[in-house]
Design an enzyme around this catalytic site. Structure first.
Site, PDB file in Angstrom:
ATOM      1  N   GLU A 130      12.658   3.582   9.068  1.00 22.40           N
ATOM      2  CA  GLU A 130      11.292   3.994   8.719  1.00 22.40           C
ATOM      3  C   GLU A 130      10.468   2.809   8.223  1.00 22.40           C
ATOM      4  O   GLU A 130       9.280   2.712   8.502  1.00 22.40           O
ATOM      5  CB  GLU A 130      11.325   5.081   7.628  1.00 22.40           C
ATOM      6  CG  GLU A 130      11.848   6.419   8.101  1.00 22.40           C
ATOM      7  CD  GLU A 130      10.932   7.104   9.099  1.00 22.40           C
ATOM      8  OE1 GLU A 130      10.649   6.517  10.158  1.00 22.40           O
ATOM      9  OE2 GLU A 130      10.521   8.244   8.831  1.00 22.40           O
ATOM     10  N   THR A 183       1.265   6.650  11.272  1.00 24.66           N
ATOM     11  CA  THR A 183       1.659   6.893   9.876  1.00 24.66           C
ATOM     12  C   THR A 183       1.146   5.772   8.970  1.00 24.66           C
ATOM     13  O   THR A 183       0.665   6.026   7.858  1.00 24.66           O
ATOM     14  CB  THR A 183       3.195   6.999   9.780  1.00 24.66           C
ATOM     15  OG1 THR A 183       3.600   8.092  10.595  1.00 24.66           O
ATOM     16  CG2 THR A 183       3.653   7.248   8.351  1.00 24.66           C
TER      17      THR A 183
HETATM   18  N1  HSE Z   1       5.671  11.279   3.707  1.00 23.53           N
HETATM   19  C1  HSE Z   1       5.279  10.549   4.876  1.00 23.53           C
HETATM   20  C2  HSE Z   1       3.781  10.418   4.869  1.00 23.53           C
HETATM   21  C3  HSE Z   1       5.718  11.290   6.100  1.00 23.53           C
HETATM   22  O1  HSE Z   1       3.125  11.436   4.655  1.00 23.53           O
HETATM   23  O2  HSE Z   1       3.264   9.323   5.062  1.00 23.53           O
HETATM   24  C4  HSE Z   1       5.326  10.627   7.378  1.00 23.53           C
HETATM   25  O3  HSE Z   1       5.769  11.416   8.452  1.00 23.53           O
END
Ligand code: HSE
Length: 311
Positions: A130, A183
């Site tokens: 990630e 993201t």
């Molecule tokens: N918690 C992360 C965000 C998840 O909201 O950026 C990304 O899929």
């Protein structure tokens, strides 16, 4: 064993109020990774399908390879592993695409090596995947994809990951409109600070959601599915968000919010039939008013996590 194929599921992260700390796995979609033992030391990505040529095969940039490599390094293994990554879900969709690949990759590698580590022990390697994908080693997609079920990340330092029971009759609808939200970009627009009143509202809802899941109290789950932090900032990135969410609630959803960093929107409900109806209505709202096509996924919470497809 010489070769193995593993499926890892998509996930809904944040689940309303739980930015970076809540996530659950769904049945479909998910990614598949085929791992094969090779004589050449290290991890190599030999094939990627379903990504429209967008993903890197570089083992330091591809999330499946980064996770598998982390495992080999941790074990001090000289083994060689080749990965074929089959993307079965869109990138930048809010469905945990990078997470599913990282999980499938590391689970496949671990199985090939005779499963020296437990699923839980594989989590840190997937989090590194990630970090490569979006710059932050958040665990709320990888943990539920890897362990199945609904996951609470109680703490990142030290890492404390807790599986929360879920009601049998809880159904999830996730609708993915055909636009991309990175993201990394969605994280950049998050508020840097929140006020105490916002905090009070938010931690009341995070605790309420967990209490509702433990007590099988669907009303409480629904009341708690309110996000005062990420949703107000990020909903601007999703055309028609307010209307699509209202549509889900009008048709009887317990609650609805952005799935992960979006643009997918999820809704929870108490029956399959309702979940399907809600999905159709959300899809129609996007098509009719915003000329946006979308995919609808309906499932219960996936309690199993990754699945070995063949070996
Ligand atoms: N918690 C992360 C965000 C998840 O909201 O950026 C990304 O899929």
């Amino acid at each position: 064993m010489h070769k193995i194929k593993v499926f890892a599921p998509a996930t809904v992260a944040n689940v309303g109020p739980g930015f970076d700390v809540f996530g659950f796995a769904v049945e479909q979609p998910g990614d598949e990774v085929v791992a094969t033992l090779s004589d050449t030391r290290g991890v190599r990505v030999i094939e990627i399908t379903g990504d429209n040529g967008l993903l890197s095969k570089d083992a330091d940039k591809n999330t499946a390879a980064v996770a598998a490599k982390g495992l080999l390094e941790h074990l001090g293994s000289n083994q060689g592993i080749e990965l074929s990554v089959h993307k079965k879900m869109p990138l930048g969709s809010g469905l945990g695409s990078s997470a599913a690949s990282a999980v499938a990759g590391v689970v496949a590698a671990n199985e090939l090596l005779g499963a020296p580590l437990s699923r839980r022990e594989l989590l840190p390697f997937t989090m590194e995947g990630e970090r490569v994908a979006c710059g932050a080693a958040h665990a709320d997609n990888v943990a539920p994809s890897l362990l199945g079920g609904f996951i609470l990340i109680r703490s990142y330092d030290p890492l404390d990951v807790i599986r929360i029971p879920t009601p049998e009759n809880l159904w999830c609808t996730v609708v993915h409109p055909h636009i991309e939200v990175r993201t990394e970009d969605a994280r950049r627009i998050m508020p840097k600070e929140i006020s105490i009143p916002t905090g009070i509202a938010q931690w009341g809802n995070t605790a309420g959601l967990i209490a509702g899941l433990f007590a099988n109290d669907l009303e409480l789950i629904g009341r708690s599915l309110v996000d005062h932090v990420a949703e107000p900032a990020r909903s601007q990135l999703i055309p028609g968000f307010t209307e699509v969410k209202k549509t889900a609630l009008r048709l009887g959803a317990l609650g609805s919010s952005i799935s992960g960093s979006g643009p997918s929107v999820f809704a929870l409900s108490d029956s399959q039939e309702k979940a399907k109806r809600i999905g159709q209505a959300m899809h129609d709202a996007w098509t009719d008013r915003y000329s946006l096509d979308s995919d609808v996924f309906v499932s219960q919470i996936n309690k199993e996590g990754p699945r070995i497809i063949s070996q």
